[in-house]
Design an enzyme around this catalytic site. Structure first.
Site, PDB file in Angstrom:
ATOM      1  N   CYS A 189     -14.501   2.989   7.102  1.00  0.00           N
ATOM      2  CA  CYS A 189     -15.815   2.903   6.855  1.00  0.00           C
ATOM      3  C   CYS A 189     -15.878   1.367   6.006  1.00  0.00           C
ATOM      4  O   CYS A 189     -15.020   0.899   5.215  1.00  0.00           O
ATOM      5  CB  CYS A 189     -16.422   3.708   5.663  1.00  0.00           C
ATOM      6  N   CYS A 238     -23.596  -2.593  -3.078  1.00  0.00           N
ATOM      7  CA  CYS A 238     -22.648  -1.733  -2.366  1.00  0.00           C
ATOM      8  C   CYS A 238     -22.992  -0.560  -2.744  1.00  0.00           C
ATOM      9  O   CYS A 238     -22.650   0.288  -2.010  1.00  0.00           O
ATOM     10  CB  CYS A 238     -21.200  -2.299  -3.092  1.00  0.00           C
ATOM     11  N   CYS A 253     -23.703   2.334  -0.288  1.00  0.00           N
ATOM     12  CA  CYS A 253     -22.782   3.686   0.125  1.00  0.00           C
ATOM     13  C   CYS A 253     -23.625   4.779   0.569  1.00  0.00           C
ATOM     14  O   CYS A 253     -24.412   5.387  -0.377  1.00  0.00           O
ATOM     15  CB  CYS A 253     -21.937   3.928  -0.980  1.00  0.00           C
ATOM     16  N   CYS A 310     -25.967  -7.705  -9.464  1.00  0.00           N
ATOM     17  CA  CYS A 310     -25.685  -7.211  -7.986  1.00  0.00           C
ATOM     18  C   CYS A 310     -25.211  -5.697  -7.991  1.00  0.00           C
ATOM     19  O   CYS A 310     -24.336  -5.353  -8.746  1.00  0.00           O
ATOM     20  CB  CYS A 310     -24.908  -8.133  -7.190  1.00  0.00           C
ATOM     21  N   CYS A 358     -19.879 -10.378 -10.039  1.00  0.00           N
ATOM     22  CA  CYS A 358     -20.925  -9.279  -9.472  1.00  0.00           C
ATOM     23  C   CYS A 358     -22.090  -9.430 -10.065  1.00  0.00           C
ATOM     24  O   CYS A 358     -23.200  -9.421  -9.235  1.00  0.00           O
ATOM     25  CB  CYS A 358     -20.091  -7.600  -9.379  1.00  0.00           C
ATOM     26  N   CYS A 409     -19.771  -0.450   2.398  1.00  0.00           N
ATOM     27  CA  CYS A 409     -19.940  -1.231   0.962  1.00  0.00           C
ATOM     28  C   CYS A 409     -19.401  -2.547   1.092  1.00  0.00           C
ATOM     29  O   CYS A 409     -20.023  -3.482   0.170  1.00  0.00           O
ATOM     30  CB  CYS A 409     -19.173  -0.442  -0.157  1.00  0.00           C
ATOM     31  N   ASP A 433       0.764  -1.047   0.031  1.00  0.00           N
ATOM     32  CA  ASP A 433       0.017  -0.060  -0.030  1.00  0.00           C
ATOM     33  C   ASP A 433       0.763   1.345   0.029  1.00  0.00           C
ATOM     34  O   ASP A 433       0.232   2.327   0.427  1.00  0.00           O
ATOM     35  CB  ASP A 433      -0.722  -0.039   1.254  1.00  0.00           C
TER      36      ASP A 433
HETATM   37  S1  SF4 Z   1     -21.879  -5.754  -3.345  1.00  0.00           S
HETATM   38 FE1  SF4 Z   1     -20.787  -4.808  -5.050  1.00  0.00          FE
HETATM   39  S2  SF4 Z   1     -18.913  -5.767  -5.242  1.00  0.00           S
HETATM   40 FE2  SF4 Z   1     -20.036  -7.104  -3.838  1.00  0.00          FE
HETATM   41  S3  SF4 Z   1     -20.959  -8.726  -5.520  1.00  0.00           S
HETATM   42 FE3  SF4 Z   1     -22.603  -6.958  -5.284  1.00  0.00          FE
HETATM   43  S4  SF4 Z   1     -21.778  -5.585  -6.929  1.00  0.00           S
HETATM   44 FE4  SF4 Z   1     -20.047  -6.792  -6.549  1.00  0.00          FE
HETATM   45  S1  SF4 Z   2     -16.052   2.990   2.183  1.00  0.00           S
HETATM   46 FE1  SF4 Z   2     -17.991   3.721   2.820  1.00  0.00          FE
HETATM   47  S2  SF4 Z   2     -18.280   5.830   1.932  1.00  0.00           S
HETATM   48 FE2  SF4 Z   2     -16.622   4.676   1.005  1.00  0.00          FE
HETATM   49  S3  SF4 Z   2     -17.318   3.694  -1.038  1.00  0.00           S
HETATM   50 FE3  SF4 Z   2     -17.590   2.252   0.674  1.00  0.00          FE
HETATM   51  S4  SF4 Z   2     -19.712   2.793   1.655  1.00  0.00           S
HETATM   52 FE4  SF4 Z   2     -19.149   4.623   0.404  1.00  0.00          FE
END
Ligand code: SF4
Ligand code: SF4
Length: 320
Positions: free
Chosen positions: A251, A190, A194, A187, A184, A254, A129
């Site tokens: 966070c 995420c 968010c 789906c 994915c 997602c 990273d």
């Molecule tokens: S939540 Fe987002 S990353 Fe996970 S399977 Fe669904 S679309 Fe893909």
């Molecule tokens: S970490 Fe939190 S704020 Fe950032 S993209 Fe994912 S859900 Fe959104």
């Protein structure tokens, strides 16, 4: 001759959960173009270091003096065995334990030493990273998973709660990786979960809107409203009382929404176990915390990066 099987076996013996091998080359043009566009739009927010060393990012072989030819890419799971109580200010679970930079780097160094024990002329360099490397792209190329719509690498077995480590090697290793197609499908959980709309199309993240950035790198920015807490609790077990608690460091929203994380293996790594104070620290405790206590508790934690002042500002930005 060094083989992927030998590297995988050595990686397993130093404690990694998965490892794959990718041949190094110039970054595909479309990927580099998207990265430059991401920078141009300012989606990297205040992370100016992302702008540096573009030449090395475009050609990771330059990251080793003698020229790197192969990337051994490793995953270390941090899916926690237990979560913080939901009424407390929340910390992203990657920060429950010790700082992953040092944990993963140490393991990568051990991996290099294990490889050099058999191949003394081999040179290598470990990255976690901190380098101009497209780690997720390399991990996908090494066959470890696919890039999800939330921009994370998703492994079938480990989900996305993983740290990616990269060991660049001077030797050529014939990769046996099978790149995985995205699973994915239709789906979009995420994206819906968010709370700030930070996830754009094709896995692009606008860090200026992302709570992970807002709470760690730029804590003094006003944070979006506390829908984060609501979303965090949307998946809580029925007998857990939802509260208005939000994230004060990072966070996971997602990632929590992602079905691949529900079935993922739980990490059993001692270094990733939750620091005990995170089980009890209330908002009032955070606000009353003294600098020497913060240093003592978070001495080896990634939370240190946000500073005590930053953590207090994050706590004040939410209503508890
Ligand atoms: S939540 Fe987002 S990353 Fe996970 S399977 Fe669904 S679309 Fe893909
Ligand atoms: S970490 Fe939190 S704020 Fe950032 S993209 Fe994912 S859900 Fe959104």
């Amino acid at each position: 001759m060094l083989t992927p099987d030998f590297i995988r076996s050595a990686a397993g013996s130093v404690g990694f959960d998965a490892c794959g091998v990718a041949a190094l080359d110039e970054l595909p043009e479309d990927l580099l173009r998207s990265f430059c566009e991401w920078l141009r739009r300012g989606y990297h927010a205040g992370m100016r270091y992302m702008e540096r060393h573009l030449q090395k990012r475009a050609d990771p072989r330059l990251l080793l003096k003698s020229g790197a030819r192969t990337a051994a890419v490793t995953l270390l799971s941090y899916k926690p065995q237990r979560r913080q109580p939901l009424h407390l200010p929340q910390v992203s679970c990657y920060a429950y334990g010790l700082d992953y930079h040092s944990v993963v780097k140490q393991k990568l160094r051990s991996l290099l030493a294990a490889l050099q024990a058999e191949y003394p002329a081999l040179q290598g360099r470990a990255f976690v990273d901190t380098a101009p490397l497209q780690e997720r792209y390399l991990a996908a190329k090494a066959g470890l998973g696919w890039l999800g719509k939330n921009g994370m690498l998703i492994s079938r077995e480990l989900g996305s709660y993983t740290f990616i480590g990269v060991l660049l090697l001077s030797d050529e290793v014939k990769s046996d990786a099978q790149e995985q197609k995205s699973k994915c499908g239709a789906c979009s959980r995420c994206l819906s979960a968010c709370p700030t709309g930070a996830i754009l199309d094709n896995g692009v993240i606008n860090s200026r809107l992302c709570l992970s950035y807002g709470t760690i790198e730029k804590y003094s920015n006003p944070l979006p409203d506390n829908d984060a807490g609501a979303a965090r609790h949307a998946g809580a077990a029925k007998d857990e009382k939802p509260s208005a608690a939000g994230y004060i460091f990072g966070c996971d929203i997602c990632q929590e929404a992602c079905p691949w994380n529900r079935r993922a293996k739980v990490a059993a790594h001692g270094e990733m176990q939750m620091l005990p104070p995170l089980l009890t620290l209330t908002a009032a405790d955070w606000l009353a915390m003294q600098a020497d206590d913060f240093e003592k508790i978070f001495e080896r934690s990634p939370i240190r990066r946000a500073t005590l002042q930053g953590m207090k500002e994050n706590v004040r930005n939410f209503e508890f």
